[in-house]
Scaffold this motif. Structure first.
Motif, PDB file in Angstrom:
ATOM      1  N   VAL A  71       0.840  -1.205   0.000  1.00  0.00           N
ATOM      2  CA  VAL A  71       0.000   0.000   0.000  1.00  0.00           C
ATOM      3  C   VAL A  71       0.872   1.251   0.000  1.00  0.00           C
ATOM      4  CG1 VAL A  71      -1.595   1.368   1.412  1.00  0.00           C
ATOM      5  CG2 VAL A  71      -2.034  -1.065   1.031  1.00  0.00           C
ATOM      6  N   GLU A  72       1.903   1.266   0.841  1.00  0.00           N
ATOM      7  CA  GLU A  72       2.775   2.437   0.899  1.00  0.00           C
ATOM      8  C   GLU A  72       3.520   2.631  -0.419  1.00  0.00           C
ATOM      9  OE1 GLU A  72       3.160   4.761   3.442  1.00  0.00           O
ATOM     10  OE2 GLU A  72       1.302   3.762   4.036  1.00  0.00           O
ATOM     11  N   ARG A  73       3.933   1.543  -1.029  1.00  0.00           N
ATOM     12  CA  ARG A  73       4.662   1.626  -2.290  1.00  0.00           C
ATOM     13  C   ARG A  73       3.773   2.197  -3.397  1.00  0.00           C
ATOM     14  NH1 ARG A  73       6.868  -2.845  -1.567  1.00  0.00           N
ATOM     15  NH2 ARG A  73       5.450  -4.189  -2.763  1.00  0.00           N
ATOM     16  N   ILE A  74       2.533   1.726  -3.465  1.00  0.00           N
ATOM     17  CA  ILE A  74       1.601   2.229  -4.479  1.00  0.00           C
ATOM     18  C   ILE A  74       1.266   3.704  -4.224  1.00  0.00           C
ATOM     19  CG2 ILE A  74      -0.741   2.028  -5.391  1.00  0.00           C
ATOM     20  CD1 ILE A  74      -0.559  -0.996  -4.866  1.00  0.00           C
ATOM     21  N   ALA A  75       1.009   4.022  -2.953  1.00  0.00           N
ATOM     22  CA  ALA A  75       0.665   5.407  -2.615  1.00  0.00           C
ATOM     23  C   ALA A  75       1.816   6.350  -2.942  1.00  0.00           C
ATOM     24  CB  ALA A  75       0.284   5.507  -1.142  1.00  0.00           C
ATOM     25  N   ASP A  76       3.034   5.940  -2.623  1.00  0.00           N
ATOM     26  CA  ASP A  76       4.203   6.768  -2.959  1.00  0.00           C
ATOM     27  C   ASP A  76       4.340   6.914  -4.469  1.00  0.00           C
ATOM     28  OD1 ASP A  76       4.953   7.260  -0.351  1.00  0.00           O
ATOM     29  OD2 ASP A  76       6.373   5.584  -0.247  1.00  0.00           O
ATOM     30  N   GLY A  77       4.109   5.793  -5.185  1.00  0.00           N
ATOM     31  CA  GLY A  77       4.216   5.842  -6.643  1.00  0.00           C
ATOM     32  C   GLY A  77       3.202   6.761  -7.274  1.00  0.00           C
ATOM     33  N   ASP A  79       1.854   9.268  -5.770  1.00  0.00           N
ATOM     34  CA  ASP A  79       2.140  10.625  -5.305  1.00  0.00           C
ATOM     35  C   ASP A  79       3.261  11.275  -6.102  1.00  0.00           C
ATOM     36  OD1 ASP A  79       1.873  12.861  -3.643  1.00  0.00           O
ATOM     37  OD2 ASP A  79       3.404  12.134  -2.250  1.00  0.00           O
ATOM     38  N   ASP A  80       4.329  10.518  -6.395  1.00  0.00           N
ATOM     39  CA  ASP A  80       5.455  11.125  -7.105  1.00  0.00           C
ATOM     40  C   ASP A  80       5.453  10.841  -8.607  1.00  0.00           C
ATOM     41  OD1 ASP A  80       6.401   8.495  -7.365  1.00  0.00           O
ATOM     42  OD2 ASP A  80       7.831   8.685  -5.717  1.00  0.00           O
ATOM     43  N   GLY A  81       4.396  10.140  -9.086  1.00  0.00           N
ATOM     44  CA  GLY A  81       4.252   9.907 -10.503  1.00  0.00           C
ATOM     45  C   GLY A  81       5.113   8.805 -11.082  1.00  0.00           C
ATOM     46  N   THR A  82       5.707   7.981 -10.213  1.00  0.00           N
ATOM     47  CA  THR A  82       6.574   6.911 -10.705  1.00  0.00           C
ATOM     48  C   THR A  82       5.827   5.605 -10.929  1.00  0.00           C
ATOM     49  OG1 THR A  82       7.179   6.310  -8.422  1.00  0.00           O
ATOM     50  CG2 THR A  82       8.609   7.892  -9.573  1.00  0.00           C
ATOM     51  N   MET A  83       4.540   5.556 -10.609  1.00  0.00           N
ATOM     52  CA  MET A  83       3.765   4.326 -10.781  1.00  0.00           C
ATOM     53  C   MET A  83       2.436   4.656 -11.437  1.00  0.00           C
ATOM     54  SD  MET A  83       2.586   1.435  -7.963  1.00  0.00           S
ATOM     55  CE  MET A  83       4.266   1.077  -7.486  1.00  0.00           C
ATOM     56  N   ASP A  84       2.088   3.886 -12.477  1.00  0.00           N
ATOM     57  CA  ASP A  84       0.794   4.088 -13.123  1.00  0.00           C
ATOM     58  C   ASP A  84      -0.183   3.002 -12.657  1.00  0.00           C
ATOM     59  OD1 ASP A  84       1.451   1.766 -14.522  1.00  0.00           O
ATOM     60  OD2 ASP A  84       2.034   2.846 -16.343  1.00  0.00           O
ATOM     61  N   ASP A  85      -1.412   3.035 -13.208  1.00  0.00           N
ATOM     62  CA  ASP A  85      -2.443   2.096 -12.772  1.00  0.00           C
ATOM     63  C   ASP A  85      -2.056   0.650 -13.075  1.00  0.00           C
ATOM     64  OD1 ASP A  85      -3.836   4.298 -11.997  1.00  0.00           O
ATOM     65  OD2 ASP A  85      -5.236   4.284 -13.674  1.00  0.00           O
ATOM     66  N   TYR A  86      -1.425   0.436 -14.231  1.00  0.00           N
ATOM     67  CA  TYR A  86      -1.005  -0.925 -14.611  1.00  0.00           C
ATOM     68  C   TYR A  86      -0.025  -1.478 -13.590  1.00  0.00           C
ATOM     69  CZ  TYR A  86       1.091  -4.708 -17.351  1.00  0.00           C
ATOM     70  OH  TYR A  86       1.552  -5.926 -17.765  1.00  0.00           O
ATOM     71  N   GLU A  87       0.949  -0.682 -13.206  1.00  0.00           N
ATOM     72  CA  GLU A  87       1.956  -1.146 -12.248  1.00  0.00           C
ATOM     73  C   GLU A  87       1.347  -1.364 -10.862  1.00  0.00           C
ATOM     74  OE1 GLU A  87       5.947   1.022 -13.994  1.00  0.00           O
ATOM     75  OE2 GLU A  87       4.385   2.240 -13.049  1.00  0.00           O
ATOM     76  N   ALA A  88       0.393  -0.540 -10.491  1.00  0.00           N
ATOM     77  CA  ALA A  88      -0.289  -0.726  -9.204  1.00  0.00           C
ATOM     78  C   ALA A  88      -1.072  -2.036  -9.197  1.00  0.00           C
ATOM     79  CB  ALA A  88      -1.224   0.453  -8.931  1.00  0.00           C
ATOM     80  N   LEU A  89      -1.732  -2.315 -10.326  1.00  0.00           N
ATOM     81  CA  LEU A  89      -2.469  -3.571 -10.438  1.00  0.00           C
ATOM     82  C   LEU A  89      -1.516  -4.763 -10.320  1.00  0.00           C
ATOM     83  CD1 LEU A  89      -5.107  -5.098 -11.016  1.00  0.00           C
ATOM     84  CD2 LEU A  89      -4.614  -4.846 -13.469  1.00  0.00           C
ATOM     85  N   ALA A  90      -0.359  -4.666 -10.964  1.00  0.00           N
ATOM     86  CA  ALA A  90       0.621  -5.747 -10.887  1.00  0.00           C
ATOM     87  C   ALA A  90       1.072  -5.968  -9.446  1.00  0.00           C
ATOM     88  CB  ALA A  90       1.823  -5.431 -11.781  1.00  0.00           C
TER      89      ALA A  90
END
Length: 310
Positions: A71-77, A79-90
């Motif tokens: 959860v923290e990794r996705i939220a940080d991603g 927040d800083d734009g380093t993670m998109d929806d596809y990567e969060a789903l993965a």
């Protein structure tokens, strides 16, 4: 019995908890409720309920460090734009797979379907195959052996202080995870015995070590039970039953057992203890039931004329 798929647990418990935790994490990073709703694919009203704590989260997911880190990794991603929806789903799919393999999804599934208890979710993760059936057979045999042991009134006085365990190995067992036994061991209590849980794979160490050495030397030997060593018990073992002893020290025990079993695996194997090590006798058999039946038979012989201790 309720037939429930693990996917139902994912939809009904994991996903709402993940969304609730993500909503809180994103809100803490300054996201507006509308932004959170867009990210999570839910309504703004649902986000409001998540943040107000109006929806019940599953504690086993909330408290799991892997869930918290994801959860923290996705939220940080986000927040800083380093993670998109596809990567969060993965990230979430990887977590689901981990939780289904002897994780909290597996634990909840076992609660919903008791027939799966002790199977480690092998049915869900690895599918229906011969190895799974072998695990079911071994667990069933250990359960029968434990019932036989716990219902025998004569055994309580022969349960060691460290407890008794009943174990059985899978065919071609290679490590402790291939041995089914009782988590927490069986203990004497008020003249009887207490069985704390149903058998599981990987629930034993010392009995498993002895059984692994025995079944490696002789594949027909797949069951074991440990009781307290006593002169009376050893004297009650019939003369035609193979008995052997071994050094009780823990260090290098497996190697010593392998060497001892080169000349054959005895029915009864015992040690007389050492500093901090209680004297233990192992009764071995072709199955857990076979080992327990022989152990009970030896104990019952203590009451026969000529076998009672002085």
């Amino acid at each position: 019995m309720t037939v429930q798929l693990p996917s139902e647990i994912v939809v009904e418990r994991f996903l709402p908890t993940a969304r609730s935790m993500l909503a809180a994490a994103l809100a803490a990073r300054g996201f507006a409720q509308r932004e959170i709703a867009d990210r999570l694919g839910v309504s703004q009203a649902a986000v409001s309920q998540y943040l107000a704590g109006e929806r019940r989260d599953e504690p086993r997911f909330v408290d799991d460090p892997r869930m918290q880190a994801t959860v923290e990794r996705i939220a940080d991603g986000f927040d800083d734009g380093t993670m998109d929806d596809y990567e969060a789903l993965a990230e979430l799919l990887d977590l689901v797979r981990a939780f289904e393999d002897r994780g909290p999804i597996c634990a909840i599934h076992e609660e919903e379907m008791p027939a799966l208890e002790g199977m480690g979710c092998d049915l869900c993760v690895r599918g229906r195959d011969q190895s799974m059936q072998a695990e079911r057979d071994v667990l069933a045999n250990v359960r029968r052996a434990v019932r036989r042991f716990s219902n025998a009134s004569v055994v309580a006085n022969h349960v060691p202080n460290v407890g008794t365990n009943v174990a059985m190995a899978l065919p071609s067992a290679s490590d402790e995870t291939d041995i089914a036994a009782v988590p927490g061991r069986i203990h004497a209590m008020r003249g009887g015995v207490n069985v704390p849980a149903n058998p599981e794979f990987g629930a034993s160490h010392h009995v498993a070590t002895t059984l692994l050495a025995a079944t490696t030397a002789d594949s027909a030997v797949r069951g074991a039970v440990n009781v307290a060593t006593s002169d009376a018990l050893l004297s009650a073992v019939p003369d035609d039953v193979a008995v052997d002893s071994f050094d009780p020290e823990y260090e290098g025990r497996r190697a010593r057992l392998d060497e001892a079993f080169e000349s054959g695996v005895p029915r009864v194997l015992y040690h007389e203890g050492a500093f901090g090590i209680e004297p233990i006798t192992y009764v071995l058999g072709t199955s857990a039931v076979d080992a327990v039946e022989h152990a009970i038979a030896f104990i019952e012989r203590l009451d026969e004329p000529g076998n009672a201790p002085d």
